[in-house]
Design a protein around this motif. Structure first.
Motif, PDB file in Angstrom:
ATOM      1  N   GLU A  62      -1.175  -7.280 -28.126  1.00  0.00           N
ATOM      2  CA  GLU A  62      -1.171  -7.146 -26.664  1.00  0.00           C
ATOM      3  C   GLU A  62      -0.608  -8.401 -26.005  1.00  0.00           C
ATOM      4  OE1 GLU A  62      -4.724  -5.729 -24.771  1.00  0.00           O
ATOM      5  OE2 GLU A  62      -5.201  -4.453 -26.475  1.00  0.00           O
ATOM      6  N   THR A  63      -0.943  -9.569 -26.550  1.00  0.00           N
ATOM      7  CA  THR A  63      -0.398 -10.820 -26.013  1.00  0.00           C
ATOM      8  C   THR A  63       1.123 -10.816 -26.107  1.00  0.00           C
ATOM      9  OG1 THR A  63      -2.395 -12.066 -26.572  1.00  0.00           O
ATOM     10  CG2 THR A  63      -0.377 -13.329 -26.250  1.00  0.00           C
ATOM     11  N   LEU A  64       1.646 -10.369 -27.236  1.00  0.00           N
ATOM     12  CA  LEU A  64       3.099 -10.302 -27.409  1.00  0.00           C
ATOM     13  C   LEU A  64       3.736  -9.307 -26.441  1.00  0.00           C
ATOM     14  CD1 LEU A  64       3.110 -10.443 -31.288  1.00  0.00           C
ATOM     15  CD2 LEU A  64       4.243 -12.110 -29.781  1.00  0.00           C
ATOM     16  N   SER A  68       6.461 -10.777 -23.797  1.00  0.00           N
ATOM     17  CA  SER A  68       7.835 -10.267 -23.836  1.00  0.00           C
ATOM     18  C   SER A  68       8.193  -9.563 -22.531  1.00  0.00           C
ATOM     19  CB  SER A  68       8.041  -9.344 -25.042  1.00  0.00           C
ATOM     20  OG  SER A  68       7.134  -8.261 -25.028  1.00  0.00           O
ATOM     21  N   ALA A  69       7.227  -8.863 -21.941  1.00  0.00           N
ATOM     22  CA  ALA A  69       7.474  -8.209 -20.650  1.00  0.00           C
ATOM     23  C   ALA A  69       7.696  -9.253 -19.560  1.00  0.00           C
ATOM     24  CB  ALA A  69       6.304  -7.301 -20.290  1.00  0.00           C
ATOM     25  N   GLU A  70       6.873 -10.312 -19.573  1.00  0.00           N
ATOM     26  CA  GLU A  70       7.029 -11.368 -18.572  1.00  0.00           C
ATOM     27  C   GLU A  70       8.391 -12.053 -18.697  1.00  0.00           C
ATOM     28  OE1 GLU A  70       2.331 -12.711 -18.027  1.00  0.00           O
ATOM     29  OE2 GLU A  70       3.672 -13.922 -19.281  1.00  0.00           O
ATOM     30  N   ILE A  75      11.517  -7.695 -28.176  1.00  0.00           N
ATOM     31  CA  ILE A  75      11.396  -8.332 -29.481  1.00  0.00           C
ATOM     32  C   ILE A  75      10.751  -7.346 -30.455  1.00  0.00           C
ATOM     33  CG2 ILE A  75      11.159 -10.611 -28.401  1.00  0.00           C
ATOM     34  CD1 ILE A  75       8.154 -10.518 -29.160  1.00  0.00           C
ATOM     35  N   ASP A  76      10.818  -7.659 -31.727  1.00  0.00           N
ATOM     36  CA  ASP A  76      10.142  -6.858 -32.747  1.00  0.00           C
ATOM     37  C   ASP A  76       8.673  -7.258 -32.738  1.00  0.00           C
ATOM     38  OD1 ASP A  76       9.050  -5.793 -35.077  1.00  0.00           O
ATOM     39  OD2 ASP A  76      10.904  -6.009 -36.214  1.00  0.00           O
ATOM     40  N   LEU A  77       7.876  -6.478 -32.046  1.00  0.00           N
ATOM     41  CA  LEU A  77       6.474  -6.841 -31.834  1.00  0.00           C
ATOM     42  C   LEU A  77       5.699  -6.918 -33.149  1.00  0.00           C
ATOM     43  CD1 LEU A  77       5.786  -4.674 -28.666  1.00  0.00           C
ATOM     44  CD2 LEU A  77       5.999  -7.160 -28.731  1.00  0.00           C
ATOM     45  N   GLN A  78       5.959  -5.991 -34.044  1.00  0.00           N
ATOM     46  CA  GLN A  78       5.226  -6.005 -35.317  1.00  0.00           C
ATOM     47  C   GLN A  78       5.589  -7.229 -36.151  1.00  0.00           C
ATOM     48  OE1 GLN A  78       2.702  -4.377 -36.176  1.00  0.00           O
ATOM     49  NE2 GLN A  78       2.682  -2.596 -34.831  1.00  0.00           N
TER      50      GLN A  78
END
Length: 199
Positions: A62-64, A68-70, A75-78
């Motif tokens: 969730e932090t990522l 990334s939205a901000e 990005i590749d979240l996983q």
């Protein structure tokens, strides 16, 4: 460490005590920040220390998503999550218990049910508690893997109370972040901000 008479009374009157883990029971936040800085640099995500502490207790994925939205980046979240968790695992042998919180755990161990309610993964929490020989103090462990909604939602604290079979309003819970305190209060519990204990 001597607790205030007011806090001692609150703890004595409670039917159960619930503890966040990172930054509350174990001094891991500086280690997590080191790991996050490497991830943020790799993926070019702005992530200041104040923002890091604002998001304390929010699970890695969730932090990522938030960062990334901000930043307006895809990005590749996983992959980023795996990188962060690998870096954190490598640093965790340096973690130590927070003495002030551990003293409270030890004071009430065996007299009240105790639980952990953490935003960490179950595997990460079990590894850390085992490494520091803290697991035996707790009757329940609730992690980010066990609830659908994470802090500041109250779910992890409510699940901990349910596993202890204690009504939320009869619990006192300990946290070190603003969103953690928000989650405790949303759960209808009494909150203790450990930042006030370790000043």
């Amino acid at each position: 460490m001597s607790l205030s008479p007011e806090l001692q009374h609150r703890l004595a009157q409670a039917d159960a005590l619930i503890f966040d883990m990172d930054g509350t029971l174990v001094d891991t936040m500086p280690l997590h920040y080191i790991a996050w800085q490497q991830v943020a640099e790799h993926y070019r995500l702005p992530f200041s220390k104040p923002r890091f502490y604002q998001l304390g207790g929010v699970p890695t994925f969730e932090t990522l998503q938030i960062l990334s939205a901000e930043a307006g980046l895809e990005i590749d979240l996983q992959a980023a999550k795996a990188m962060k968790e690998g870096l954190s695992r490598a640093l965790m042998p340096k973690a130590t218990p927070i003495a002030e919180t551990l003293a409270i755990v030890q004071q009430f161990f065996g007299t009240k049910p105790l639980a952990i309610a953490t935003g960490s993964s179950r595997a990460g929490a079990q590894m850390l508690l085992g490494q520091l020989e803290l697991a035996h103090y707790f009757d329940a462990l609730v992690t980010a893997d066990d609830v659908a909604r994470h802090k500041p939602a109250p779910d992890v604290f409510l699940a901990a109370a349910q596993r202890l079979n204690v009504a939320p309003e009869r619990c006192v819970a300990f946290e070190d972040t603003d969103i953690g305190i928000e989650a405790i209060l949303s759960a209808g519990m009494s909150a203790v901000d450990v930042r006030d204990l370790i000043k």
